[in-house]
Motif scaffolding. Structure first.
Motif, short mmCIF file in Angstrom:
data_model
loop_
_atom_site.label_atom_id
_atom_site.label_comp_id
_atom_site.label_asym_id
_atom_site.label_seq_id
_atom_site.Cartn_x
_atom_site.Cartn_y
_atom_site.Cartn_z
N ALA A 79 8.63 3.01 0.62
CA ALA A 79 8.20 3.09 -0.78
C ALA A 79 8.89 4.23 -1.51
O ALA A 79 9.07 4.16 -2.74
N LEU A 80 9.26 5.29 -0.81
CA LEU A 80 9.91 6.42 -1.47
C LEU A 80 11.23 6.01 -2.11
O LEU A 80 11.67 6.60 -3.10
N ARG A 81 11.88 4.99 -1.53
CA ARG A 81 13.15 4.51 -2.11
C ARG A 81 12.98 4.06 -3.55
O ARG A 81 13.89 4.14 -4.37
N THR A 131 6.50 16.00 -7.51
CA THR A 131 7.92 15.74 -7.76
C THR A 131 8.72 15.66 -6.47
O THR A 131 9.77 15.02 -6.43
N THR A 132 8.22 16.31 -5.41
CA THR A 132 8.93 16.38 -4.13
C THR A 132 7.95 16.09 -3.01
O THR A 132 6.81 16.55 -3.05
N GLY A 135 0.82 -1.21 0.00
CA GLY A 135 0.00 0.00 0.00
C GLY A 135 0.85 1.25 0.00
O GLY A 135 0.46 2.27 -0.59
N GLY A 136 2.00 1.22 0.65
CA GLY A 136 2.91 2.35 0.62
C GLY A 136 3.38 2.66 -0.79
O GLY A 136 3.48 3.83 -1.18
N ASP A 137 3.68 1.61 -1.56
CA ASP A 137 4.05 1.82 -2.96
C ASP A 137 2.93 2.48 -3.74
O ASP A 137 3.16 3.36 -4.58
N GLY A 173 7.95 7.83 11.15
CA GLY A 173 7.50 7.35 12.45
C GLY A 173 7.03 5.92 12.31
O GLY A 173 6.82 5.42 11.19
N GLN A 174 6.83 5.25 13.42
CA GLN A 174 6.62 3.80 13.42
C GLN A 174 5.51 3.35 12.49
O GLN A 174 5.69 2.44 11.68
N HIS A 175 4.35 3.96 12.57
CA HIS A 175 3.23 3.49 11.76
C HIS A 175 3.37 3.85 10.29
O HIS A 175 2.69 3.26 9.44
N ALA A 176 4.25 4.81 9.98
CA ALA A 176 4.37 5.32 8.61
C ALA A 176 5.55 4.75 7.85
O ALA A 176 5.83 5.18 6.73
N LEU A 177 6.25 3.78 8.41
CA LEU A 177 7.50 3.33 7.79
C LEU A 177 7.30 2.79 6.38
O LEU A 177 8.18 2.94 5.53
#
Length: 529
Positions: free
Chosen positions: A39-41, A23-24, A9-11, A30-34
């Motif tokens: 996914a930003l990587r 673009t930015t 889901g993060g992706d 934080g723990q729940h948002a890792l």
């Protein structure tokens, strides 16, 4: 992909943001948002990490104002999310289009089915409903693209502002087969003027003997500069601009009253107009000389936020519409007038009386003249900013919407992340809110110059308290050696006096990367009338 190549889901969040044109993205993990940050990587989005969630949201605000586009940011649940509220309040009142994306506790904790999660709130979303233009809580990965597209549209809709989306931790972490969005349709709303109101406005302006225009931030945000200039020149109408509209009308134009809205000479001039055209401002406290302005003639009020129409005036011709479109329609229809020089002479007389009243403030004028107008500038709530609202000749962004401290540096960092050099201006009191972002300046090697006006405390509050009570309390501050502190982060710093400020700022702005200029001065506030 997440662990073992699994798409999560993060992706899907990152893919959706890219499909929407981001673009930015600014953030603080934080723990729940890792899963969001993981996914930003794998995404094309540039990530700029700040040191506090307040800084994150202010940075997104600055980037949105500098680019004119929606800017997203990411934070975690509970304390992380709530720390963004002061910045979102500023974005709401200044109409900056940002989209905040927060994680949430796992889905089985929402609705009270399970208790005791870290960062748990009974209803986190409720905290944002009075601040954001749109608040959504996602319950499944399939909802992510639509929720973010709706937030994007809400942020861009007129009047612009912040939108908020929450996504539970398990939804962000779970594998998903929802395809990456390829076509997300965003159609922000724009209120258009009704034809009969435009006709009435034209009739009133054509019959006016001395029309005057007051242009607000809505005129600037809508890009109404050309239409405003055309209308003013056809009507031979003087133009005053609110603090949020600086730059929308040429400062040196002979019809320009500039932005001396806290001066009684200008207030009197606006009051005496037989038709006062107000475009893109709700005539709030700062735009009406603290609610003392009482127009004697007809008021034509153009405002995209319908809730502000007649909120501070009564009996006006209220036009719920975008300023650019409406001013363009009026400019096209009004009759051109002969340039007889009367309006220009009246404007020159008002500005001369204003300057004569401030004849004892040459140092404050000199400080402003040392600050270049051709750079993106972001101003904290400090005495020099109060001067700049009225006297600075170029565009500027400040925290005047909510009036909170700590805005300037992170907002400038956000603007610089768009690829342009930015200038932040803070007092020493406001600077203490942003010290952590010195690390952000260095880590991302951002082209930001931070000017700190060190007057030993909360200068404006010192003057207010002295005037009201005879002495200040709680305004004198212990502060660090700002140049040494900057140097500890590997950031070049220099000190300046009022006499050397122009040269020091020129040198600093010509350098690449971050730097700090500390001005030791004690500017005085002008008397407000």
């Amino acid at each position: 992909m997440g662990e073992a190549g699994v798409r999560t889901g993060g992706d899907l969040v990152a893919e959706t943001l890219a499909a929407l044109g981001a673009t930015t993205v600014f953030g603080e993990p934080g723990q729940h948002a890792l899963a969001l940050f993981d996914a930003l990587r794998r995404s094309p989005l540039r990530y700029v990490g700040c040191r506090t969630e307040l800084g994150v949201a202010f940075a997104a605000d600055g980037h949105a104002r500098a680019t004119g586009t929606v800017t997203p940011f990411m934070v975690s649940t509970g304390p992380g999310a709530l720390a963004t509220l002061p910045a979102l309040m500023e974005s709401r009142l200044a109409c900056a289009p940002v989209v905040g994306i927060s994680s949430q506790i796992p889905s089985d904790g929402l609705g009270g089915r399970r208790k005791g999660y870290l960062h748990e709130l009974p209803d986190q979303a409720a905290s944002f409903r009075g601040v954001a233009t749109s608040v959504q809580v996602v319950r499944a990965a399939a909802q992510i693209p639509s929720a973010l597209a709706q937030a994007w549209e809400a942020a861009l809709g007129v009047p612009q502002g912040p939108a908020w989306v929450e996504i539970p931790q398990d939804v962000l972490l779970a594998p998903t087969d929802v395809p990456p969005p390829a076509d997300l349709s965003v159609r922000p709303r724009m209120p258009l003027p009704r034809a009969e109101l435009v006709r009435q406005g034209v009739q009133a302006l054509d019959s006016a003997a001395n029309p005057v225009i007051l242009a607000g931030g809505g005129a600037s945000l809508s890009g109404a500069g050309p239409e405003l200039l055309a209308l003013a020149e056809k009507l031979r109408s003087p133009v005053a601009t609110t603090f949020a509209a600086k730059g929308v009308f040429p400062h040196e134009h002979p019809l320009s009253l500039r932005s001396w809205l806290e001066d009684r000479y200008v207030t009197d001039f606006l009051e005496q107009a037989d038709v006062l055209l107000v475009a893109g401002t709700g005539l709030g406290e700062l735009s009406s000389n603290y609610h003392t302005m009482r127009p004697k003639g007809r008021v034509i009020h153009i405002e995209a936020d319908s809730g502000k129409l007649e909120a501070n005036t009564s009996g006006s011709l209220a036009v719920h519409a975008d300023a650019k479109v409406t001013l363009g329609a009026l400019a096209e229809a009004v009759r051109p007038r002969e340039a007889d020089g009367r309006a220009e002479t009246a404007v020159a007389g008002v500005l001369r009386r204003v300057r004569d009243r401030l004849s004892g403030h040459e140092e404050e004028f000199a400080l402003l003249e040392a600050i270049p107008t051709g750079v993106l500038s972001f101003w904290d709530m400090t005495i020099l900013t109060y001067w700049a609202w009225s006297a600075f000749p170029g565009p500027m962004w400040s925290a005047q919407g909510a009036g909170g401290l700590g805005y300037a540096l992170p907002a400038a960092l956000g603007a610089a992340s768009s690829g342009r050099r930015a200038l932040a201006i803070s007092g020493d009191g406001g600077a203490m809110y942003g010290l952590a972002e010195l690390a952000t300046m260095r880590q991302h090697d951002l082209d930001v110059t931070w000017l700190i006006v060190d007057d030993g405390g909360y200068g404006i509050l010192r003057e207010y308290m002295t005037d009201a009570f005879g002495a200040p309390t709680g305004t004198e501050l212990v502060r660090p050696d700002f140049t040494a502190l900057a140097a500890s982060f590997g950031i070049p710093a220099r000190t300046a006096t009022p006499a050397t400020l122009a040269g020091q700022l020129t040198d600093a702005l010509d350098e690449s990367g971050p730097n700090v200029v500390v001005l030791r001065a004690r500017p005085r506030m002008f008397a407000q009338t």
